[in-house]
Design a protein around this motif. Structure first.
Motif, PDB file in Angstrom:
ATOM      1  N   UNK A  12      20.664  -5.982  -6.357  1.00  0.00           N
ATOM      2  CA  UNK A  12      19.529  -5.358  -5.671  1.00  0.00           C
ATOM      3  C   UNK A  12      18.236  -5.613  -6.436  1.00  0.00           C
ATOM      4  N   UNK A  13      18.280  -5.476  -7.757  1.00  0.00           N
ATOM      5  CA  UNK A  13      17.090  -5.717  -8.568  1.00  0.00           C
ATOM      6  C   UNK A  13      16.643  -7.171  -8.453  1.00  0.00           C
ATOM      7  N   UNK A  14      17.592  -8.101  -8.408  1.00  0.00           N
ATOM      8  CA  UNK A  14      17.251  -9.524  -8.247  1.00  0.00           C
ATOM      9  C   UNK A  14      16.570  -9.768  -6.898  1.00  0.00           C
ATOM     10  N   UNK A  15      17.053  -9.110  -5.845  1.00  0.00           N
ATOM     11  CA  UNK A  15      16.442  -9.246  -4.520  1.00  0.00           C
ATOM     12  C   UNK A  15      15.024  -8.701  -4.533  1.00  0.00           C
ATOM     13  N   UNK A  16      14.828  -7.534  -5.139  1.00  0.00           N
ATOM     14  CA  UNK A  16      13.493  -6.941  -5.224  1.00  0.00           C
ATOM     15  C   UNK A  16      12.556  -7.885  -5.973  1.00  0.00           C
ATOM     16  N   UNK A  17      12.986  -8.397  -7.110  1.00  0.00           N
ATOM     17  CA  UNK A  17      12.145  -9.312  -7.902  1.00  0.00           C
ATOM     18  C   UNK A  17      11.829 -10.594  -7.140  1.00  0.00           C
ATOM     19  N   UNK A  18      12.784 -11.081  -6.411  1.00  0.00           N
ATOM     20  CA  UNK A  18      12.604 -12.316  -5.639  1.00  0.00           C
ATOM     21  C   UNK A  18      11.507 -12.172  -4.590  1.00  0.00           C
ATOM     22  N   UNK A  22       5.521 -11.602  -2.861  1.00  0.00           N
ATOM     23  CA  UNK A  22       5.025 -11.875  -1.516  1.00  0.00           C
ATOM     24  C   UNK A  22       3.878 -10.940  -1.154  1.00  0.00           C
ATOM     25  N   UNK A  23       3.067 -11.342  -0.211  1.00  0.00           N
ATOM     26  CA  UNK A  23       2.042 -10.437   0.305  1.00  0.00           C
ATOM     27  C   UNK A  23       2.742  -9.441   1.229  1.00  0.00           C
ATOM     28  N   UNK A  24       2.496  -8.173   1.028  1.00  0.00           N
ATOM     29  CA  UNK A  24       3.173  -7.143   1.826  1.00  0.00           C
ATOM     30  C   UNK A  24       4.675  -7.220   1.662  1.00  0.00           C
ATOM     31  N   UNK A  25       5.192  -7.044   0.443  1.00  0.00           N
ATOM     32  CA  UNK A  25       6.604  -7.331   0.166  1.00  0.00           C
ATOM     33  C   UNK A  25       7.609  -6.256   0.564  1.00  0.00           C
ATOM     34  N   UNK A  26       7.164  -5.044   0.866  1.00  0.00           N
ATOM     35  CA  UNK A  26       8.150  -3.978   1.031  1.00  0.00           C
ATOM     36  C   UNK A  26       9.111  -4.240   2.192  1.00  0.00           C
ATOM     37  N   UNK A  27       8.619  -4.590   3.365  1.00  0.00           N
ATOM     38  CA  UNK A  27       9.523  -4.819   4.485  1.00  0.00           C
ATOM     39  C   UNK A  27      10.453  -6.004   4.243  1.00  0.00           C
ATOM     40  N   UNK A  28       9.969  -7.143   3.716  1.00  0.00           N
ATOM     41  CA  UNK A  28      10.924  -8.212   3.394  1.00  0.00           C
ATOM     42  C   UNK A  28      11.987  -7.779   2.379  1.00  0.00           C
ATOM     43  N   UNK A  29      11.605  -6.970   1.412  1.00  0.00           N
ATOM     44  CA  UNK A  29      12.581  -6.466   0.432  1.00  0.00           C
ATOM     45  C   UNK A  29      13.628  -5.604   1.137  1.00  0.00           C
ATOM     46  N   UNK A  48      12.352  -0.414  -6.005  1.00  0.00           N
ATOM     47  CA  UNK A  48      11.224  -0.941  -5.229  1.00  0.00           C
ATOM     48  C   UNK A  48       9.929  -0.299  -5.699  1.00  0.00           C
ATOM     49  N   UNK A  49       9.951   1.010  -5.879  1.00  0.00           N
ATOM     50  CA  UNK A  49       8.747   1.730  -6.310  1.00  0.00           C
ATOM     51  C   UNK A  49       8.219   1.174  -7.630  1.00  0.00           C
ATOM     52  N   UNK A  50       9.110   0.975  -8.577  1.00  0.00           N
ATOM     53  CA  UNK A  50       8.694   0.459  -9.881  1.00  0.00           C
ATOM     54  C   UNK A  50       8.131  -0.957  -9.751  1.00  0.00           C
ATOM     55  N   UNK A  51       8.811  -1.792  -9.002  1.00  0.00           N
ATOM     56  CA  UNK A  51       8.401  -3.187  -8.857  1.00  0.00           C
ATOM     57  C   UNK A  51       7.058  -3.330  -8.149  1.00  0.00           C
TER      58      UNK A  51
END
Length: 157
Positions: A12-18, A22-29, A48-51
């Motif tokens: 999950x952390x790798x997905x968040x970092x990946x 991006x611009x506006x990353x929350x929905x893609x994450x 997600x919050x931390x990232x």
């Protein structure tokens, strides 16, 4: 249908970092997490919050605002029944009520065997074929009790 993997904090952390750059990353994450794990685990919010330098409340608000994000694992098959006005005018509410009753579950519920989760969707854009549904992302139109039961039985077999 994509088979979800069990929740894994490191993955999950790798997905968040990946996706964080991006611009506006929350929905893609969130979409990527749900695709990978079949749901967005509550442990994802702090990651997600931390990232993204957001509060957990902000992340939680987005997760709970959108109906597409599940907070618990779904069944092996996903049935999305349309509740839009055109489908309602063609009897979708009674169809859904009867079908859910036969399964013994409510909206967003899964059958005890973990095979099927039933979710509402508020327009599939299939108004000319109403009532309509998606079963594992396959369109089903002009539903009635028999055709709905047949389609679900076919994927559960």
């Amino acid at each position: 249908m994509h088979q979800a993997t069990p929740w894994d904090a490191a993955r999950a952390e790798a997905i968040v970092c990946q996706h964080a750059g991006l611009e506006g990353p929350m929905l893609p994450i969130l979409h990527a997490l749900q695709h990978e794990f079949g749901h967005v685990d509550e442990a994802a919010a702090p990651l997600i919050a931390k990232s993204l330098n957001l509060t957990r409340a902000e992340v939680h608000g987005v997760i709970t605002f959108y109906n597409d994000f599940r907070r618990e694992p779904a069944g092996r098959h996903i049935l999305k029944l349309c509740r839009g006005e055109a489908c309602q005018s063609m009897g979708s509410e009674a169809l859904a009520r009867d079908f859910l009753g036969k399964l013994g579950i409510d909206w967003h519920g899964s059958t005890p065997d973990g095979e099927l989760t039933v979710e509402p969707v508020y327009c599939l854009g299939l108004c000319a074929c109403s009532p309509a549904a998606l079963l594992d992302d396959e369109v089903i139109g002009r539903l009635d009790a028999e055709s709905l039961a047949e389609a679900v039985d076919a994927v559960r077999a």
